[in-house]
Design an enzyme around this catalytic site. Structure first.
Site, PDB file in Angstrom:
ATOM      1  N   ASP A  53       9.325   5.374  13.402  1.00 53.67           N
ATOM      2  CA  ASP A  53      10.065   4.377  14.176  1.00 53.67           C
ATOM      3  C   ASP A  53      11.488   4.125  13.673  1.00 53.67           C
ATOM      4  OD1 ASP A  53       8.969   3.106  11.967  1.00 53.67           O
ATOM      5  OD2 ASP A  53       7.931   1.536  13.111  1.00 53.67           O
ATOM      6  N   ASP A  78       1.395   5.197   1.295  1.00 50.77           N
ATOM      7  CA  ASP A  78       1.018   6.245   2.233  1.00 50.77           C
ATOM      8  C   ASP A  78       1.529   7.583   1.716  1.00 50.77           C
ATOM      9  OD1 ASP A  78      -0.218   4.517   4.072  1.00 50.77           O
ATOM     10  OD2 ASP A  78       1.735   3.946   4.890  1.00 50.77           O
ATOM     11  N   ASP A  92       0.843  -1.204   0.000  1.00 56.20           N
ATOM     12  CA  ASP A  92       0.000   0.000   0.000  1.00 56.20           C
ATOM     13  C   ASP A  92       0.875   1.250   0.000  1.00 56.20           C
ATOM     14  OD1 ASP A  92       0.877   0.053   2.655  1.00 56.20           O
ATOM     15  OD2 ASP A  92      -0.953  -0.941   3.351  1.00 56.20           O
TER      16      ASP A  92
HETATM   17  P1  ATP Z   1       4.163  -2.466   5.996  1.00 55.21           P
HETATM   18  O1  ATP Z   1       4.860  -2.862   4.770  1.00 55.21           O
HETATM   19  O2  ATP Z   1       4.046  -3.553   6.979  1.00 55.21           O
HETATM   20  O3  ATP Z   1       2.872  -1.716   5.781  1.00 55.21           O
HETATM   21  P2  ATP Z   1       4.993   0.077   6.984  1.00 55.21           P
HETATM   22  O4  ATP Z   1       6.346   0.635   7.263  1.00 55.21           O
HETATM   23  O5  ATP Z   1       4.181   0.781   5.934  1.00 55.21           O
HETATM   24  O6  ATP Z   1       5.177  -1.441   6.671  1.00 55.21           O
HETATM   25  P3  ATP Z   1       2.832   0.690   8.745  1.00 55.21           P
HETATM   26  O7  ATP Z   1       2.419   0.046  10.005  1.00 55.21           O
HETATM   27  O8  ATP Z   1       1.917   0.668   7.582  1.00 55.21           O
HETATM   28  O9  ATP Z   1       4.229   0.064   8.347  1.00 55.21           O
HETATM   29  O10 ATP Z   1       3.183   2.183   9.138  1.00 55.21           O
HETATM   30  C1  ATP Z   1       3.463   3.189   8.172  1.00 55.21           C
HETATM   31  C2  ATP Z   1       4.558   4.112   8.692  1.00 55.21           C
HETATM   32  O11 ATP Z   1       4.115   4.762   9.890  1.00 55.21           O
HETATM   33  C3  ATP Z   1       5.842   3.408   9.091  1.00 55.21           C
HETATM   34  O12 ATP Z   1       6.701   3.218   7.992  1.00 55.21           O
HETATM   35  C4  ATP Z   1       6.424   4.368  10.116  1.00 55.21           C
HETATM   36  O13 ATP Z   1       7.072   5.435   9.491  1.00 55.21           O
HETATM   37  C5  ATP Z   1       5.182   4.893  10.818  1.00 55.21           C
HETATM   38  N1  ATP Z   1       4.867   4.074  12.003  1.00 55.21           N
HETATM   39  C6  ATP Z   1       4.022   3.023  12.058  1.00 55.21           C
HETATM   40  N2  ATP Z   1       3.954   2.492  13.284  1.00 55.21           N
HETATM   41  C7  ATP Z   1       4.770   3.231  14.048  1.00 55.21           C
HETATM   42  C8  ATP Z   1       5.131   3.198  15.432  1.00 55.21           C
HETATM   43  N3  ATP Z   1       4.645   2.268  16.255  1.00 55.21           N
HETATM   44  N4  ATP Z   1       5.999   4.127  15.867  1.00 55.21           N
HETATM   45  C9  ATP Z   1       6.486   5.078  15.042  1.00 55.21           C
HETATM   46  N5  ATP Z   1       6.199   5.148  13.752  1.00 55.21           N
HETATM   47  C10 ATP Z   1       5.348   4.255  13.237  1.00 55.21           C
HETATM   48 MG    MG Z   2       2.134   0.322   5.396  1.00 60.28          MG
END
Ligand code: ATP
Ligand code: MG
Length: 434
Positions: free
Chosen positions: A133, A55, A53
């Site tokens: 994070d 963002d 996805d």
């Molecule tokens: P995935 O491929 O699993 O979706 P992702 O990095 O996009 O990985 P998400 O949970 O969708 O993970 O979160 C999107 C973004 O939001 C992360 O890349 C990070 O920058 C931020 N984020 C998400 N969860 C946290 C957290 N617990 N603490 C700080 N930042 C976070």
């Molecule tokens: Mg994501």
């Protein structure tokens, strides 16, 4: 200060960005707002992988975003996010935010600290970067000039394959202990190494997960185990002492086992799940959870049978007790636990292979799942291969053959056999060798 990587200095290809995400980015840009891709999608694009996805972040406030897109809904109360809809696809658009106060899910409240924080505090892109994070999760792809903007050294870490928390690791884990699980998930998924300074505190801080609502942990466990890399994820979770906080009774069984059936059985269940995900097949979380908790349920049921309970009743009671304790750490939704119970309860019933019962079982809505479960048990040395084999033959037999089979029954029927050390060769201790 930001380091900006020009279009020629990175390998992000717009061909891997969804048309809808591009539409959103260009449209915001046209309205003179800033517009970036951020987070997991940028990280995955840099690896040449197609993100699941996209963002988008912008300096436009939620109301302003809504004014730009007709197909837009604002969601979340405390943290308002815009969802721009394209048929069944959604592109999430967030406004730059300043505080370390979210888990990325927008509207989630967790822990006392989370609840007392002020609402929607918008910030600059730089502030938005620092609250994220991991450094590799804080890279911004700018639609204006196709550059990548990096405030936190994420690009260097990405090139080196290092997963590193932004800021002081212990403080960042304390702020949100789920980051320990995220560290494991991303390290395994990306093939990255957790930076030693970020790995070191995990075993020590793992118990902080006890303070996380069990529903949130369920969401995380799903992401961890349905990632397509569950075998390795499971190993890493155990390595860091995290698994035992998610599944205490399973960890207890794995820790005290005298033989390795539970470990081999679990490894096989996880392996199957990974294979199915790699083949783009659907996976049913109930099967995985049923496998994860099988050893505690089986052990408890056997104890009850030894003290005189009827086997079907013993399994039902054991299921209740184990599930009641399990949901304190990881809440398993009822829709899933109901099916888990059925699969478990069918295990002793599958041992009754004489008379009319086998015909009735064939028509049970969970027969197929229970049969698969039985086969897995047999393959990994815990269940009776003869019994699994009997059911395999029974399903493909014609009616006359089936009748004959139910006169004889399977060579192995009756109460589960007590575990004996003499059954077959000892299995290796770790999944790596399995
Ligand atoms: P995935 O491929 O699993 O979706 P992702 O990095 O996009 O990985 P998400 O949970 O969708 O993970 O979160 C999107 C973004 O939001 C992360 O890349 C990070 O920058 C931020 N984020 C998400 N969860 C946290 C957290 N617990 N603490 C700080 N930042 C976070
Ligand atoms: Mg994501």
């Amino acid at each position: 200060m930001a380091r900006v990587y020009a279009r020629s200095e990175h390998n992000i290809s717009r061909a891997l960005v969804s048309d809808n995400a591009l539409k959103v980015l260009y449209r915001l840009r046209k309205e003179n707002y800033q517009a970036y891709l951020v987070g997991g999608c940028v990280r995955d694009l840099l690896l040449g992988r197609e993100p699941k996805d996209f963002d988008v972040v912008t300096d436009a406030h939620p109301e302003e975003i809504r004014a730009v897109f007709r197909n837009c809904r604002l969601i979340g109360r405390r943290f308002r996010l815009a969802h721009v809809h394209f048929g069944d696809q959604v592109v999430e658009v967030a406004t730059f935010r300043a505080l370390n106060n979210d888990d990325g899910d927008g509207d989630r409240q967790h822990g006392l600290d989370g609840r007392i924080l002020r609402d929607n505090i918008y910030g600059t892109i730089e502030e938005d970067a620092w609250r994220r994070d991991f450094t590799v999760n804080a890279l911004y792809y700018n639609i204006r000039d196709f550059s990548v903007v990096d405030f936190v050294g994420g690009m260097d870490d990405h090139k080196a394959g290092i997963l590193r928390l932004i800021g002081d690791p212990e403080q960042r884990y304390r702020e949100d202990p789920v980051r320990m699980l995220r560290a494991v998930r991303f390290a395994v998924k990306l093939g990255f190494t957790i930076h030693p300074a970020c790995a070191e505190p995990i075993p020590r801080l793992a118990p902080l997960l006890e303070g996380i609502p069990s529903a949130r942990l369920f969401d995380e466990v799903i992401k961890l185990l349905l990632s397509g890399y569950s075998v390795q994820t499971f190993e890493e979770l155990r390595h860091f002492g995290l698994f035992g906080l998610l599944f205490p009774e399973t960890e207890h069984c794995l820790g005290t086992e005298s033989e390795s059936y539970p470990l081999v059985f679990l490894a096989k269940a996880l392996e199957r799940t990974d294979e199915r995900i790699q083949q783009n097949k659907r996976v049913a979380p109930f099967f995985l959870f049923a496998a994860l908790l099988w050893e505690p349920v089986r052990t408890l049921a056997n104890a009850k049978i030894r003290s005189g309970d009827n086997d079907v009743f013993a399994y039902q009671e054991a299921a209740n007790e184990v599930l009641n304790r399990q949901v304190r750490s990881v809440a398993i939704p009822r829709a899933i636990s109901l099916i888990m119970r059925e699969v478990w309860a069918l295990q002793p019933r599958l041992e009754r292979t004489k008379g009319v019962r086998p015909f009735k079982l064939l028509g049970h809505p969970r027969f197929r799942a229970a049969y698969d479960f039985l086969v897995l048990r047999a393959e990994t040395g815990e269940g009776a291969p003869e019994l699994a084999d009997w059911w395999t033959r029974f399903q493909s037999a014609d009616e006359a053959q089936q009748r004959a089979m139910t006169r004889e029954g399977s060579p192995r029927t009756g109460a589960p056999r007590p575990r004996s050390r003499k059954r077959g060769p000892r299995k290796p201790k770790t999944i790596h060798d399995a």
